[in-house]
Enzyme design. Sequence first.
Site, PDB file in Angstrom:
ATOM      1  CB  ALA A  53      -0.560   0.363   1.058  1.00 20.90           C
ATOM      2  CB  CYS A  54      -0.266   4.463  -0.582  1.00 20.53           C
ATOM      3  SG  CYS A  54       0.367   6.427  -0.333  1.00 20.53           S
ATOM      4  CG  PHE A  55      -0.804   5.305   4.481  1.00 23.63           C
ATOM      5  CD1 PHE A  55      -0.231   5.735   5.175  1.00 23.63           C
ATOM      6  CD2 PHE A  55      -2.066   5.460   2.973  1.00 23.63           C
ATOM      7  CE1 PHE A  55      -0.456   7.376   4.769  1.00 23.63           C
ATOM      8  CE2 PHE A  55      -2.477   6.646   3.525  1.00 23.63           C
ATOM      9  CZ  PHE A  55      -1.811   7.881   4.378  1.00 23.63           C
TER      10      PHE A  55
END
Length: 274
Positions: free
Chosen positions: A149-151
Site C-alpha cells: 500500500a501507499c502507507f
Amino acid sequence: MESTRSEVALAEARARLGDLAWGLLDDGDRPGAENMALDHALAATLPEGTAVLRLYGWARPTVSFGRHEPARERYRPLPDTDHVRRPTGGRAVLHRADLTYAVVFPAATGLRAAYRLVHAALGAGLARLGLDVTLAADRDVASPRSPGACFARPAGGELTTGGRKVLGSAQARIGRTILQHGSLLLVDDQSALAAAALGPVPAVEATTLERVLGRAPDPASLRRALVEGVQETLGVRLRPAEGAAAFEAARSLRARYASAAWTWDGVDGLARTL
C-alpha cells in the site's frame, strides 16, 4: 551544500505560492469517480495566478490505485468497496476513514519543493491539534509496480509522527498545473488493504490521528486547523473557491474515472476532452 540548495528551493516555492490568489473548496463526501474527476478538473481549469485547496471525503469505502500501478496484477476487488484509479502516481490507498486533500497550483512553482512545502503547511495545521509531526527524510521511493500500500512506508517529505506515516501524497502534471493530493489517516491504518493483495505485501508503517491523539478528531476542527496551517505557512488568505468551471469539466471526466478498464488496467478508451 545540498541542504542549502533545498532551503533555497523551499524559499522560492514559498514565494511563488504566496503570490497566488488562493481558493478553498471545503467539500463533502463524494463517490470515488467524482472525487478523482473533480481533482483532475480543478487542475485542468485553474485560472492563471491562482491556486486551490480542496478538502473532501468519500461516500463509500474506496480503494484508489496510483496512475501507473498494475492494479489487476496486484489486487482482487474488496467486497462492499468501490475502486478507482487516480490521475496521480503512487500505490494503493484504502479510503474508508480519512480526510483527503487536493492542492492545485502552477507548474512553474516546482514539483519537489512544493511537495514538501504543502506537507509542511498541513503539518503546521496538525500541530494546532497537538500532533507532533515531522517530514520524513529522503529514502528510496518504492516503484508503483512493487507490492504493498501507499502507507507501507513513508517517502521523503511525507508527514510522519513517531516515525510512522500519517499522510501520504502523490503529484501529477496536468497541462500547466500541478495536482497534488493525499490522504490523512483518521481512524483506519490501512491494514485491511492486505486482504485484497494477490501476494505477500510489506507490513504497513502507518498510524492514525485517533491512535496518536487518543481520540477521533472533530472533523470541523481538523479542517479549520489545516486551513489555518496553510495560511500561516504560505502567508496567504484562503477564500471560497469559484469552482463552476471545474464542476462542469468534471462531468465530462467522470466516465473515465468510473470505467473498469481505466481503474484496473489504466486504459482510457474514452474520448479525451481535457
